[in-house]
Write an enzyme that holds these catalytic residues in place. Structure first.
Site, PDB file in Angstrom:
ATOM      1  N   LYS A  11       0.815  -1.212   0.000  1.00  0.00           N
ATOM      2  CA  LYS A  11       0.000   0.000   0.000  1.00  0.00           C
ATOM      3  C   LYS A  11       0.860   1.279   0.000  1.00  0.00           C
ATOM      4  O   LYS A  11       2.078   1.224   0.250  1.00  0.00           O
ATOM      5  CB  LYS A  11      -0.930  -0.029   1.220  1.00  0.00           C
ATOM      6  CG  LYS A  11      -1.913  -1.207   1.182  1.00  0.00           C
ATOM      7  CD  LYS A  11      -2.913  -1.122   2.328  1.00  0.00           C
ATOM      8  CE  LYS A  11      -3.884  -2.278   2.284  1.00  0.00           C
ATOM      9  NZ  LYS A  11      -4.945  -2.151   3.338  1.00  0.00           N
ATOM     10  N   TYR A  51     -12.580  -2.093  -3.464  1.00  0.00           N
ATOM     11  CA  TYR A  51     -13.066  -2.199  -2.077  1.00  0.00           C
ATOM     12  C   TYR A  51     -14.592  -2.054  -1.992  1.00  0.00           C
ATOM     13  O   TYR A  51     -15.115  -1.707  -0.926  1.00  0.00           O
ATOM     14  CB  TYR A  51     -12.395  -1.141  -1.212  1.00  0.00           C
ATOM     15  CG  TYR A  51     -10.982  -1.509  -0.775  1.00  0.00           C
ATOM     16  CD1 TYR A  51     -10.740  -2.651  -0.014  1.00  0.00           C
ATOM     17  CD2 TYR A  51      -9.894  -0.711  -1.112  1.00  0.00           C
ATOM     18  CE1 TYR A  51      -9.455  -2.992   0.396  1.00  0.00           C
ATOM     19  CE2 TYR A  51      -8.603  -1.049  -0.694  1.00  0.00           C
ATOM     20  CZ  TYR A  51      -8.400  -2.190   0.060  1.00  0.00           C
ATOM     21  OH  TYR A  51      -7.127  -2.522   0.482  1.00  0.00           O
ATOM     22  N   ASN A 114      -2.029   0.138   6.850  1.00  0.00           N
ATOM     23  CA  ASN A 114      -1.526  -1.150   7.349  1.00  0.00           C
ATOM     24  C   ASN A 114      -0.624  -1.895   6.358  1.00  0.00           C
ATOM     25  O   ASN A 114      -0.524  -3.116   6.405  1.00  0.00           O
ATOM     26  CB  ASN A 114      -2.677  -2.015   7.861  1.00  0.00           C
ATOM     27  CG  ASN A 114      -3.666  -2.375   6.780  1.00  0.00           C
ATOM     28  OD1 ASN A 114      -3.540  -1.907   5.655  1.00  0.00           O
ATOM     29  ND2 ASN A 114      -4.632  -3.203   7.107  1.00  0.00           N
ATOM     30  N   HIS A 117      -2.186  -5.523   1.658  1.00  0.00           N
ATOM     31  CA  HIS A 117      -3.474  -6.218   1.532  1.00  0.00           C
ATOM     32  C   HIS A 117      -3.206  -7.611   0.985  1.00  0.00           C
ATOM     33  O   HIS A 117      -2.327  -7.780   0.140  1.00  0.00           O
ATOM     34  CB  HIS A 117      -4.393  -5.471   0.549  1.00  0.00           C
ATOM     35  CG  HIS A 117      -5.560  -6.298   0.099  1.00  0.00           C
ATOM     36  ND1 HIS A 117      -6.725  -6.376   0.827  1.00  0.00           N
ATOM     37  CD2 HIS A 117      -5.711  -7.137  -0.960  1.00  0.00           C
ATOM     38  CE1 HIS A 117      -7.554  -7.219   0.214  1.00  0.00           C
ATOM     39  NE2 HIS A 117      -6.966  -7.683  -0.871  1.00  0.00           N
ATOM     40  N   GLU A 128      -9.840 -10.780  -7.341  1.00  0.00           N
ATOM     41  CA  GLU A 128      -8.890  -9.670  -7.198  1.00  0.00           C
ATOM     42  C   GLU A 128      -7.766  -9.769  -8.234  1.00  0.00           C
ATOM     43  O   GLU A 128      -7.325  -8.757  -8.782  1.00  0.00           O
ATOM     44  CB  GLU A 128      -8.337  -9.645  -5.774  1.00  0.00           C
ATOM     45  CG  GLU A 128      -9.421  -9.278  -4.758  1.00  0.00           C
ATOM     46  CD  GLU A 128      -8.964  -9.329  -3.306  1.00  0.00           C
ATOM     47  OE1 GLU A 128      -7.793  -9.710  -3.039  1.00  0.00           O
ATOM     48  OE2 GLU A 128      -9.767  -8.965  -2.441  1.00  0.00           O
TER      49      GLU A 128
HETATM   50  P1  CMP Z   1      -7.417  -4.591   3.771  1.00  0.00           P
HETATM   51  O1  CMP Z   1      -6.935  -5.946   4.113  1.00  0.00           O
HETATM   52  O2  CMP Z   1      -6.846  -3.959   2.557  1.00  0.00           O
HETATM   53  O3  CMP Z   1      -9.019  -4.630   3.630  1.00  0.00           O
HETATM   54  C1  CMP Z   1      -9.844  -3.528   3.927  1.00  0.00           C
HETATM   55  C2  CMP Z   1      -9.085  -2.381   4.485  1.00  0.00           C
HETATM   56  O4  CMP Z   1      -9.862  -1.412   5.149  1.00  0.00           O
HETATM   57  C3  CMP Z   1      -8.141  -2.875   5.571  1.00  0.00           C
HETATM   58  O5  CMP Z   1      -7.113  -3.623   5.017  1.00  0.00           O
HETATM   59  C4  CMP Z   1      -7.745  -1.575   6.232  1.00  0.00           C
HETATM   60  O6  CMP Z   1      -6.719  -0.901   5.512  1.00  0.00           O
HETATM   61  C5  CMP Z   1      -9.040  -0.786   6.115  1.00  0.00           C
HETATM   62  N1  CMP Z   1      -9.734  -0.760   7.386  1.00  0.00           N
HETATM   63  C6  CMP Z   1     -10.307  -1.796   8.024  1.00  0.00           C
HETATM   64  N2  CMP Z   1     -10.861  -1.396   9.184  1.00  0.00           N
HETATM   65  C7  CMP Z   1     -10.624  -0.063   9.270  1.00  0.00           C
HETATM   66  C8  CMP Z   1     -10.947   0.929  10.234  1.00  0.00           C
HETATM   67  N3  CMP Z   1     -11.634   0.626  11.338  1.00  0.00           N
HETATM   68  N4  CMP Z   1     -10.549   2.190   9.985  1.00  0.00           N
HETATM   69  C9  CMP Z   1      -9.860   2.506   8.860  1.00  0.00           C
HETATM   70  N5  CMP Z   1      -9.536   1.595   7.906  1.00  0.00           N
HETATM   71  C10 CMP Z   1      -9.908   0.336   8.116  1.00  0.00           C
END
Ligand code: CMP
Length: 139
Positions: A11, A51, A114, A117, A128
């Protein structure tokens, strides 16, 4: 055990912090093969489509802002039980809960930014992968 393919995104936060190489090294170190890879700056429609399952969530706008603020590295990974193997390597979505030795423990800032993904099921991995990689780019 079955050979599977899964889909990965490194990311914008991890690209900005120059952690692409370190994360790819962790992926290869875990025995996953990189079958296809590309750097791309997602448009808003591309990120919103990817998403779409989260579009009713309160964090959806923040998620799309984040995922479009800079380039990402998308890839297809292959290996034994690749879907679970990569999710294990990534660690928990919230890095505060991620195990030692995982990508998110090492490189993620918080639940939003984070670092990576990974597909959450074999079915979603197929969807995906198709979203980013046409068949001719994959062996
Ligand atoms: P990802 O695995 O890419 O799938 C969905 C994404 O939404 C997740 O990782 C996070 O980056 C984001 N996400 C999930 N929960 C939250 C949250 N509570 N606040 C902000 N972003 C979130």
């Amino acid at each position: 055990m079955a050979t599977e393919r899964t889909f990965s995104i490194i990311k914008p936060d991890a690209v900005e912090a120059n952690n692409v190489g370190n994360i790819l090294a962790m992926i290869e170190g875990a025995g996953l093969k990189i079958k296809a890879m590309r750097m791309v700056h997602l448009s808003r429609p591309m990120a919103e489509g990817f998403y779409a399952v989260h579009k009713e969530r309160p964090f959806f706008g923040e998620l799309v802002d984040f995922m479009t603020r800079g380039p990402v590295v998308v890839s297809v990974l292959e290996g034994e039980n690749a879907v679970v193997a990569y999710r294990t390597l990534m660690g928990a979505t919230n890095p505060a809960n991620a195990d030692a030795g995982t990508i998110r423990k090492q490189y993620a800032k918080d639940i939003g930014e984070n670092a990576v993904h990974g597909s959450d099921s074999l079915e979603n991995a197929g969807i995906e992968i198709n979203y980013f990689f046409p068949g001719y780019e994959l062996g």
